[in-house]
Write an enzyme that holds these catalytic residues in place. Structure first.
Site, short mmCIF file in Angstrom:
data_model
loop_
_atom_site.label_atom_id
_atom_site.label_comp_id
_atom_site.label_asym_id
_atom_site.label_seq_id
_atom_site.Cartn_x
_atom_site.Cartn_y
_atom_site.Cartn_z
N ASP A 271 0.85 -1.20 0.00
CA ASP A 271 0.00 0.00 0.00
C ASP A 271 0.89 1.25 0.00
OD1 ASP A 271 0.92 -0.08 2.58
OD2 ASP A 271 -1.03 0.18 3.54
N ASP B 294 -0.97 -6.39 -0.61
CA ASP B 294 -1.13 -5.71 0.68
C ASP B 294 -2.59 -5.28 0.83
OD1 ASP B 294 -0.08 -4.78 3.02
OD2 ASP B 294 1.03 -3.11 2.13
N GLU C 293 -1.63 -5.44 8.35
CA GLU C 293 -0.92 -4.82 9.47
C GLU C 293 -1.63 -5.09 10.79
OE1 GLU C 293 -0.26 -0.60 8.86
OE2 GLU C 293 0.74 -0.94 6.94
N GLU D 119 8.86 -3.79 10.93
CA GLU D 119 9.26 -2.49 10.38
C GLU D 119 9.70 -1.55 11.49
OE1 GLU D 119 6.50 -0.74 7.61
OE2 GLU D 119 7.60 1.16 7.55
#
Ligand code: KIV
Length: 285
Positions: free
Chosen positions: A51, A90, A121, A188
């Protein structure tokens, strides 16, 4: 009968095998057909139709506005390149948060246009989304640490896991995502030593971005690693090429040659025989 050759992507279990063998996994983002083809030719293992297209190709300020229709369009373009790399679609913000059912419906949309797996996520309530999507037969990659879709809740685009409590929470979340069926996990902007501990604690592969060398693999955004983005970059970005410079040089050379008349030259033009030309000139119509 069709003359389309069967695609032979990397088999999903190979991702886990690479972790066990200590072979580093290489992932890049790709948002279009030529990038996917080049990445495949370069031997990249995993392609993430991230994304991050939002701020890298669609002109948004963040990833948040990216819609499901946009994600589907980009994933389809990547899939048409039929790369050997596994294609991970994603799931954009808003496509999976509301319910397990909606998450499955949207994951199916990405798979229908060629994604081999999806990424989403977060943990907490998202663990149930992972379970539902995996239950529908679709492999899921998790994503912890800095999760840009919820950056406001995290206090901005900041590294995560920098206190013992936060690192402990992240490890617990990672274990829950593994148990829910994730086949791998992006970490991340996580301190290298925390990411290394999480990597050791999991059977599934971790893919780091700003998470140090202890992860099982690494991912960078296409426009960052190839130097298409030229502004300030996060500290983990390394530029391996200067495509912005190359592109600018090419465009300036084209503009200069058009303006000077050097382009197009004879070899760029189509020909007509003298006879046909004479006939045309005699009777232009
Ligand atoms: O969308 C994206 O590019 C990502 C990577 C940063 C992992 O999620």
């Amino acid at each position: 009968m069709t003359d389309v050759q069967p695609r032979e992507p990397l088999a999903l279990p190979e991702v886990g095998e690479m972790k066990r063998a200590g072979t580093k996994i290489v992932m890049v983002t790709a948002y279009d057909h030529p990038s996917a083809r080049l990445a495949s030719e370069a031997g990249i293992d995993l392609l993430l139709v991230g994304d991050s297209a939002g701020n890298n190709v669609l002109g948004y300020e963040t990833t948040v506005p990216v819609s499901m229709d946009e994600a589907v369009m980009l994933t389809a373009a990547v899939a048409r390149a039929r790369p050997r790399a596994l294609i991970i679609g994603d799931m954009p913000f808003g496509s999976f948060q509301a319910s397990d059912e909606e998450a499955v419906v949207n994951a199916v949309r990405l798979v229908k246009v060629g994604a081999d797996a999806v990424k989403l996520e977060g943990a907490g309530p998202m663990v149930s989304r992972v379970r539902a999507i995996v239950g529908a037969g679709i492999p899921v990659m998790g994503h912890l640490g800095l999760t840009p879709q919820s950056a406001t809740m995290l206090g901005g685009m900041k590294a995560q896991g920098r206190t013992a409590a936060n690192a402990r929470r992240m490890l617990a979340d990672a274990r829950e995502l593994e148990t829910a069926g994730c086949f791998s996990l992006v970490l991340e902007a996580v301190p290298a030593r925390v990411a290394a501990r999480i990597t050791e604690a999991l059977r599934i592969a971790t893919i780091g971005i700003g998470a140090g060398s202890g992860c099982d693999g690494q991912v960078l955004v296409w426009h960052d690693l190839l130097g298409l983005n030229t502004g300030a970059a996060p500290r983990f970005v390394k530029r391996y090429a200067d495509l912005a410079g190359e592109t600018r040089r090419g465009l300036e050379a084209f503009a200069a040659e058009v303006r000077s008349g050097a382009y197009p030259a004879d070899e760029h033009a189509y020909k007509i025989s003298e006879e046909e030309l004479r006939a045309f000139e005699a009777d232009p119509g």
